[in-house]
Design a protein around this motif. Structure first.
Motif, PDB file in Angstrom:
ATOM      1  N   UNK A   3       0.859  -1.192   0.000  1.00 40.55           N
ATOM      2  CA  UNK A   3       0.000   0.000   0.000  1.00 40.55           C
ATOM      3  C   UNK A   3       0.893   1.240   0.000  1.00 40.55           C
ATOM      4  N   UNK A   4       0.814   2.053  -1.066  1.00 44.93           N
ATOM      5  CA  UNK A   4       1.690   3.225  -1.193  1.00 44.93           C
ATOM      6  C   UNK A   4       1.373   4.303  -0.173  1.00 44.93           C
ATOM      7  N   UNK A   5       0.180   4.274   0.420  1.00 45.54           N
ATOM      8  CA  UNK A   5      -0.185   5.325   1.378  1.00 45.54           C
ATOM      9  C   UNK A   5       0.250   5.000   2.799  1.00 45.54           C
ATOM     10  N   UNK A   6       0.392   3.719   3.139  1.00 45.24           N
ATOM     11  CA  UNK A   6       0.710   3.365   4.521  1.00 45.24           C
ATOM     12  C   UNK A   6       2.080   2.723   4.707  1.00 45.24           C
ATOM     13  N   UNK A   7       2.690   2.262   3.645  1.00 40.80           N
ATOM     14  CA  UNK A   7       3.987   1.601   3.750  1.00 40.80           C
ATOM     15  C   UNK A   7       5.102   2.616   3.960  1.00 40.80           C
ATOM     16  N   UNK A   8       6.151   2.166   4.619  1.00 39.18           N
ATOM     17  CA  UNK A   8       7.310   3.036   4.825  1.00 39.18           C
ATOM     18  C   UNK A   8       8.100   3.136   3.524  1.00 39.18           C
ATOM     19  N   UNK A   9       8.989   4.117   3.474  1.00 41.41           N
ATOM     20  CA  UNK A   9       9.834   4.283   2.299  1.00 41.41           C
ATOM     21  C   UNK A   9      10.656   3.034   2.051  1.00 41.41           C
ATOM     22  N   UNK A  10      11.221   2.467   3.098  1.00 35.63           N
ATOM     23  CA  UNK A  10      12.053   1.267   2.913  1.00 35.63           C
ATOM     24  C   UNK A  10      11.218   0.093   2.405  1.00 35.63           C
ATOM     25  N   UNK A  11       9.981  -0.055   2.865  1.00 35.04           N
ATOM     26  CA  UNK A  11       9.116  -1.128   2.371  1.00 35.04           C
ATOM     27  C   UNK A  11       8.807  -0.938   0.886  1.00 35.04           C
ATOM     28  N   UNK A  12       8.533   0.305   0.482  1.00 38.62           N
ATOM     29  CA  UNK A  12       8.234   0.579  -0.924  1.00 38.62           C
ATOM     30  C   UNK A  12       9.451   0.320  -1.809  1.00 38.62           C
ATOM     31  N   UNK A  13      10.611   0.720  -1.336  1.00 38.48           N
ATOM     32  CA  UNK A  13      11.844   0.529  -2.104  1.00 38.48           C
ATOM     33  C   UNK A  13      12.126  -0.969  -2.259  1.00 38.48           C
ATOM     34  N   UNK A  14      12.024  -1.715  -1.166  1.00 33.19           N
ATOM     35  CA  UNK A  14      12.227  -3.167  -1.208  1.00 33.19           C
ATOM     36  C   UNK A  14      11.216  -3.848  -2.128  1.00 33.19           C
ATOM     37  N   UNK A  15       9.949  -3.445  -2.020  1.00 37.22           N
ATOM     38  CA  UNK A  15       8.893  -4.047  -2.841  1.00 37.22           C
ATOM     39  C   UNK A  15       9.127  -3.783  -4.332  1.00 37.22           C
ATOM     40  N   UNK A  16       9.825  -2.691  -4.646  1.00 35.39           N
ATOM     41  CA  UNK A  16      10.150  -2.373  -6.043  1.00 35.39           C
ATOM     42  C   UNK A  16      11.377  -3.144  -6.527  1.00 35.39           C
ATOM     43  N   UNK A  17      11.956  -3.963  -5.641  1.00 35.23           N
ATOM     44  CA  UNK A  17      13.114  -4.766  -6.019  1.00 35.23           C
ATOM     45  C   UNK A  17      14.426  -4.022  -5.951  1.00 35.23           C
ATOM     46  N   UNK A  18      14.437  -2.906  -5.223  1.00 35.55           N
ATOM     47  CA  UNK A  18      15.644  -2.099  -5.100  1.00 35.55           C
ATOM     48  C   UNK A  18      16.255  -2.241  -3.711  1.00 35.55           C
ATOM     49  N   UNK A  19      17.554  -2.030  -3.644  1.00 41.52           N
ATOM     50  CA  UNK A  19      18.256  -2.040  -2.367  1.00 41.52           C
ATOM     51  C   UNK A  19      17.926  -0.752  -1.608  1.00 41.52           C
ATOM     52  N   UNK A  20      17.713  -0.866  -0.313  1.00 41.31           N
ATOM     53  CA  UNK A  20      17.390   0.294   0.509  1.00 41.31           C
ATOM     54  C   UNK A  20      18.691   0.986   0.908  1.00 41.31           C
ATOM     55  N   UNK A  21      18.790   2.283   0.578  1.00 42.36           N
ATOM     56  CA  UNK A  21      19.938   3.098   0.967  1.00 42.36           C
ATOM     57  C   UNK A  21      19.410   4.392   1.567  1.00 42.36           C
ATOM     58  N   UNK A  22      20.244   5.087   2.301  1.00 41.60           N
ATOM     59  CA  UNK A  22      19.833   6.359   2.906  1.00 41.60           C
ATOM     60  C   UNK A  22      19.404   7.379   1.852  1.00 41.60           C
ATOM     61  N   UNK A  23      20.165   7.560   0.747  1.00 46.51           N
ATOM     62  CA  UNK A  23      19.711   8.513  -0.273  1.00 46.51           C
ATOM     63  C   UNK A  23      18.369   8.116  -0.886  1.00 46.51           C
ATOM     64  N   UNK A  24      18.159   6.843  -1.141  1.00 43.63           N
ATOM     65  CA  UNK A  24      16.880   6.410  -1.704  1.00 43.63           C
ATOM     66  C   UNK A  24      15.734   6.677  -0.737  1.00 43.63           C
ATOM     67  N   UNK A  25      15.940   6.374   0.522  1.00 35.18           N
ATOM     68  CA  UNK A  25      14.890   6.648   1.514  1.00 35.18           C
ATOM     69  C   UNK A  25      14.604   8.143   1.592  1.00 35.18           C
ATOM     70  N   UNK A  26      15.646   8.954   1.621  1.00 36.74           N
ATOM     71  CA  UNK A  26      15.471  10.407   1.733  1.00 36.74           C
ATOM     72  C   UNK A  26      14.726  10.966   0.526  1.00 36.74           C
ATOM     73  N   UNK A  27      15.123  10.569  -0.679  1.00 28.74           N
ATOM     74  CA  UNK A  27      14.477  11.074  -1.890  1.00 28.74           C
ATOM     75  C   UNK A  27      13.015  10.649  -1.920  1.00 28.74           C
ATOM     76  N   UNK A  28      12.739   9.389  -1.582  1.00 24.91           N
ATOM     77  CA  UNK A  28      11.350   8.934  -1.614  1.00 24.91           C
ATOM     78  C   UNK A  28      10.508   9.673  -0.583  1.00 24.91           C
ATOM     79  N   UNK A  29      11.042   9.908   0.591  1.00 27.89           N
ATOM     80  CA  UNK A  29      10.296  10.648   1.614  1.00 27.89           C
ATOM     81  C   UNK A  29      10.068  12.099   1.195  1.00 27.89           C
TER      82      UNK A  29
END
Length: 156
Positions: A3-29
């Protein structure tokens, strides 16, 4: 499905098949919490307030990976100084763009189906999305033209 409205940034990034990194989390947030359509400069500045150092190139790379993974949507209206980005909510909306100040505003699609518009001839394509950009002049710019003492500032 995540769920894009309730999931955390790291969950969304992981679900997209991408590695979770600090820059990715920051940009998505940054994009998830943005009320507008920021460009790379604005995204980079906001990401830096969240995590400290992050280069423009890293932000470009993150946005490209997010676009390929369908996490963000790039909006690049003709004549804009820079591409703009938004979090991909899959909510079937289009955009209004002011010809004067280049403000971009979301506008819901007039139909409930996706895509909300169909071409008269599909040429064998299975149409999945229709992107519409409405051009005009926002109220602030129209008012400024009528009263030059209230000039609008261009933000692009």
């Amino acid at each position: 499905m995540v769920d894009v409205t309730t999931s955390s940034a790291s969950e969304l990034i992981r679900a997209a098949g991408l590695r979770v990194t600090a820059p990715r989390q920051a940009v998505l947030e940054v994009l998830r919490t943005s009320s507008g359509h920021p460009d790379v400069e604005e995204i980079t500045a906001a990401a830096r307030t969240r995590i400290g150092r992050v280069s423009h190139q890293t932000v470009y790379d993150v946005l490209a990976a997010f676009e390929r993974a369908d996490l963000v949507r790039c909006i690049d209206p003709t004549g804009s100084a820079a591409a703009r980005y938004e979090f991909q909510r899959h909510d079937n909306h289009h955009h209004l763009v002011c010809r004067s100040c280049r403000e971009i505003v979301d506008v819901p699609c007039s139909g409930d189906d996706v895509p909300c518009m169909h071409p008269p001839e599909s040429h064998g394509f299975a149409v999945e999305l229709a992107e519409v950009v409405y051009w005009g002049q926002c109220a602030r710019c129209r008012d400024a033209q009528e009263d030059p003492s209230r000039s609008a500032t261009v933000s692009l």
